[in-house]
Write a protein that holds these residues in place. Sequence first.
Motif, PDB file in Angstrom:
ATOM      1  N   LEU A 274     -13.046 -12.606 -47.396  1.00  0.00           N
ATOM      2  CA  LEU A 274     -13.521 -13.227 -48.725  1.00  0.00           C
ATOM      3  C   LEU A 274     -14.331 -11.941 -49.647  1.00  0.00           C
ATOM      4  CD1 LEU A 274     -14.964 -16.954 -48.135  1.00  0.00           C
ATOM      5  CD2 LEU A 274     -12.560 -16.290 -48.840  1.00  0.00           C
ATOM      6  N   SER A 275     -14.136 -12.043 -50.965  1.00  0.00           N
ATOM      7  CA  SER A 275     -15.132 -11.412 -51.852  1.00  0.00           C
ATOM      8  C   SER A 275     -15.949 -12.720 -52.252  1.00  0.00           C
ATOM      9  CB  SER A 275     -14.566 -10.498 -52.908  1.00  0.00           C
ATOM     10  OG  SER A 275     -15.437 -10.092 -53.790  1.00  0.00           O
ATOM     11  N   MET A 276     -17.094 -12.674 -51.796  1.00  0.00           N
ATOM     12  CA  MET A 276     -18.210 -13.684 -51.810  1.00  0.00           C
ATOM     13  C   MET A 276     -19.039 -13.486 -53.157  1.00  0.00           C
ATOM     14  SD  MET A 276     -20.193 -15.983 -49.400  1.00  0.00           S
ATOM     15  CE  MET A 276     -19.124 -17.067 -48.668  1.00  0.00           C
ATOM     16  N   TYR A 277     -19.295 -14.369 -53.966  1.00  0.00           N
ATOM     17  CA  TYR A 277     -20.409 -14.307 -55.099  1.00  0.00           C
ATOM     18  C   TYR A 277     -21.428 -15.007 -54.586  1.00  0.00           C
ATOM     19  CZ  TYR A 277     -22.499 -14.338 -59.582  1.00  0.00           C
ATOM     20  OH  TYR A 277     -23.192 -14.131 -60.724  1.00  0.00           O
ATOM     21  N   TYR A 278     -22.670 -14.629 -54.905  1.00  0.00           N
ATOM     22  CA  TYR A 278     -23.783 -15.282 -54.706  1.00  0.00           C
ATOM     23  C   TYR A 278     -25.021 -14.621 -55.746  1.00  0.00           C
ATOM     24  CZ  TYR A 278     -25.918 -10.618 -53.061  1.00  0.00           C
ATOM     25  OH  TYR A 278     -26.417  -9.433 -52.817  1.00  0.00           O
ATOM     26  N   VAL A 279     -26.027 -15.556 -55.895  1.00  0.00           N
ATOM     27  CA  VAL A 279     -27.131 -15.144 -56.716  1.00  0.00           C
ATOM     28  C   VAL A 279     -28.376 -15.286 -55.707  1.00  0.00           C
ATOM     29  CG1 VAL A 279     -26.048 -15.590 -58.917  1.00  0.00           C
ATOM     30  CG2 VAL A 279     -27.247 -17.536 -57.547  1.00  0.00           C
ATOM     31  N   GLU A 280     -29.533 -14.636 -55.817  1.00  0.00           N
ATOM     32  CA  GLU A 280     -30.743 -14.920 -55.064  1.00  0.00           C
ATOM     33  C   GLU A 280     -32.112 -14.595 -56.041  1.00  0.00           C
ATOM     34  OE1 GLU A 280     -32.353 -12.251 -52.154  1.00  0.00           O
ATOM     35  OE2 GLU A 280     -30.576 -10.968 -52.512  1.00  0.00           O
ATOM     36  N   ALA A 281     -33.082 -15.160 -55.807  1.00  0.00           N
ATOM     37  CA  ALA A 281     -34.463 -15.044 -56.512  1.00  0.00           C
ATOM     38  C   ALA A 281     -35.461 -15.672 -55.608  1.00  0.00           C
ATOM     39  CB  ALA A 281     -34.293 -15.957 -57.788  1.00  0.00           C
ATOM     40  N   GLY A 282     -36.645 -14.968 -56.160  1.00  0.00           N
ATOM     41  CA  GLY A 282     -37.815 -15.479 -55.311  1.00  0.00           C
ATOM     42  C   GLY A 282     -38.081 -14.661 -54.213  1.00  0.00           C
TER      43      GLY A 282
ATOM     44  N   ALA B  77     -37.247 -21.297 -56.115  1.00  0.00           N
ATOM     45  CA  ALA B  77     -37.686 -19.835 -56.174  1.00  0.00           C
ATOM     46  C   ALA B  77     -39.160 -19.438 -56.400  1.00  0.00           C
ATOM     47  CB  ALA B  77     -36.589 -19.220 -57.101  1.00  0.00           C
ATOM     48  N   GLU B  78     -40.041 -20.531 -56.830  1.00  0.00           N
ATOM     49  CA  GLU B  78     -41.290 -20.419 -57.002  1.00  0.00           C
ATOM     50  C   GLU B  78     -41.775 -20.225 -55.651  1.00  0.00           C
ATOM     51  OE1 GLU B  78     -42.794 -23.502 -59.220  1.00  0.00           O
ATOM     52  OE2 GLU B  78     -41.826 -22.939 -61.136  1.00  0.00           O
ATOM     53  N   ARG B  79     -41.353 -20.657 -54.528  1.00  0.00           N
ATOM     54  CA  ARG B  79     -41.913 -20.658 -53.046  1.00  0.00           C
ATOM     55  C   ARG B  79     -41.169 -20.142 -52.141  1.00  0.00           C
ATOM     56  NH1 ARG B  79     -44.353 -26.874 -52.375  1.00  0.00           N
ATOM     57  NH2 ARG B  79     -44.639 -27.290 -54.521  1.00  0.00           N
ATOM     58  N   TYR B  80     -39.844 -19.800 -52.361  1.00  0.00           N
ATOM     59  CA  TYR B  80     -38.779 -19.348 -51.554  1.00  0.00           C
ATOM     60  C   TYR B  80     -37.912 -18.233 -51.916  1.00  0.00           C
ATOM     61  CZ  TYR B  80     -40.641 -23.254 -48.939  1.00  0.00           C
ATOM     62  OH  TYR B  80     -41.394 -24.093 -48.138  1.00  0.00           O
ATOM     63  N   ARG B  81     -37.458 -17.481 -51.103  1.00  0.00           N
ATOM     64  CA  ARG B  81     -36.366 -16.532 -51.143  1.00  0.00           C
ATOM     65  C   ARG B  81     -35.024 -17.433 -51.104  1.00  0.00           C
ATOM     66  NH1 ARG B  81     -33.582 -11.865 -47.631  1.00  0.00           N
ATOM     67  NH2 ARG B  81     -31.931 -11.195 -49.159  1.00  0.00           N
ATOM     68  N   VAL B  82     -34.356 -17.681 -52.452  1.00  0.00           N
ATOM     69  CA  VAL B  82     -33.482 -18.625 -52.375  1.00  0.00           C
ATOM     70  C   VAL B  82     -32.043 -18.044 -52.755  1.00  0.00           C
ATOM     71  CG1 VAL B  82     -32.717 -20.797 -53.558  1.00  0.00           C
ATOM     72  CG2 VAL B  82     -35.017 -20.297 -53.883  1.00  0.00           C
ATOM     73  N   ILE B  83     -31.113 -18.412 -52.007  1.00  0.00           N
ATOM     74  CA  ILE B  83     -29.865 -17.648 -52.203  1.00  0.00           C
ATOM     75  C   ILE B  83     -28.748 -18.916 -52.288  1.00  0.00           C
ATOM     76  CG2 ILE B  83     -28.063 -16.685 -50.842  1.00  0.00           C
ATOM     77  CD1 ILE B  83     -31.363 -16.166 -49.508  1.00  0.00           C
ATOM     78  N   ALA B  84     -27.822 -18.831 -53.455  1.00  0.00           N
ATOM     79  CA  ALA B  84     -26.915 -19.660 -53.660  1.00  0.00           C
ATOM     80  C   ALA B  84     -25.721 -19.055 -53.610  1.00  0.00           C
ATOM     81  CB  ALA B  84     -27.310 -20.725 -54.684  1.00  0.00           C
ATOM     82  N   PHE B  85     -24.583 -19.658 -53.741  1.00  0.00           N
ATOM     83  CA  PHE B  85     -23.109 -18.771 -53.397  1.00  0.00           C
ATOM     84  C   PHE B  85     -22.048 -19.892 -53.978  1.00  0.00           C
ATOM     85  CE2 PHE B  85     -24.019 -20.658 -49.306  1.00  0.00           C
ATOM     86  CZ  PHE B  85     -22.884 -21.020 -48.893  1.00  0.00           C
ATOM     87  N   ASP B  86     -21.061 -19.241 -54.190  1.00  0.00           N
ATOM     88  CA  ASP B  86     -19.907 -20.019 -54.381  1.00  0.00           C
ATOM     89  C   ASP B  86     -18.965 -19.866 -53.022  1.00  0.00           C
ATOM     90  OD1 ASP B  86     -20.697 -19.810 -57.055  1.00  0.00           O
ATOM     91  OD2 ASP B  86     -19.132 -18.438 -57.877  1.00  0.00           O
ATOM     92  N   ASN B  87     -18.890 -21.100 -52.662  1.00  0.00           N
ATOM     93  CA  ASN B  87     -17.978 -21.407 -51.554  1.00  0.00           C
ATOM     94  C   ASN B  87     -16.530 -20.799 -51.821  1.00  0.00           C
ATOM     95  OD1 ASN B  87     -19.631 -23.092 -49.622  1.00  0.00           O
ATOM     96  ND2 ASN B  87     -19.580 -24.492 -50.983  1.00  0.00           N
ATOM     97  N   ARG B  88     -15.876 -20.577 -50.459  1.00  0.00           N
ATOM     98  CA  ARG B  88     -14.462 -20.247 -50.933  1.00  0.00           C
ATOM     99  C   ARG B  88     -13.748 -21.263 -51.659  1.00  0.00           C
ATOM    100  NH1 ARG B  88     -11.096 -18.564 -46.276  1.00  0.00           N
ATOM    101  NH2 ARG B  88     -13.035 -17.798 -45.170  1.00  0.00           N
ATOM    102  N   GLY B  89     -12.857 -20.919 -52.676  1.00  0.00           N
ATOM    103  CA  GLY B  89     -12.056 -21.710 -53.430  1.00  0.00           C
ATOM    104  C   GLY B  89     -12.867 -22.230 -54.494  1.00  0.00           C
TER     105      GLY B  89
END
Length: 265
Positions: free
Chosen positions: A9-17, A43-55
């Motif tokens: 996959l080419s996987m898309y993700y975002v992160e913050a914090g 993200a105020e307290r953690y390094r948060v990672i969210a992403f788009d699942n395959r599909g």
Amino acid sequence: MPKIRVSDLSMYYVEAGQGDPLVLIMGLGADHLAWGFQFPAFAERYRVIAFDNRGAGQTDVPDHPYTTRMMAEDTVGLMDALGIERAHVLGASMGGMIAQELALAHPDRVRSLQLHCTLGRPDRYLRAQIDAGRLQRRALDREGAMRAGYLWLFAPATYDERPEFVEMILQNALANPYPMSLTGFERQCDAVQTHDALDRVGAIRCPTLISVADQDILVPPRFSRALAERLPGAKFRLIEGAGHGYFWERPDAFNRMCLDFLDHH
């Protein structure tokens, strides 16, 4: 925001914090944007990672059957690529099924586990609901399919008392420039219908929170209670006055519950 190569996959993700990593895994038919009420707060307290699942979203949509174990390996691959050795893992609905498989296959990678509005094994009734969802998606246009599907996501009281809120969520979803394809939806349905971890979740030993809303008609509380019965030491929480989308309907209560659990682990 970036894409990264993970397996096929080419996987898309975002992160913050900053701080301990917290990985968010979304459910069937949605992408990372569905965490909109959670991402800034977490993200105020953690390094948060969210992403788009395959599909979903901007991640690739390979046209072959998906499984929750396959999607758990996608998640671990993303963690590897981002240099994350261990993380708190939070999954909703199908994301909770993926999180189960991740914790079972890679227990050393999971610091704590949250399983929200999810299940260990679908029954015949739920599999029939998903088949009905497939038929709706094939027969209706995008907006029509979403309006039909949202009846499963929100509590009746939300429709009665906050119709403008339901419409706002719907319009935001319709404005998404990366709508889910029929192929992606069908393949993710495959993953949910074949998920079967109920007899194995007892092997999970990390701190675990299980929650569900009392008016969830898509994944009713009986599924979460069955998980809680088999997971030693898991904390169980029931959110009142909401449906399957309770992280949208009652974000303050949901976020507080999640962060309180994380604060203890």
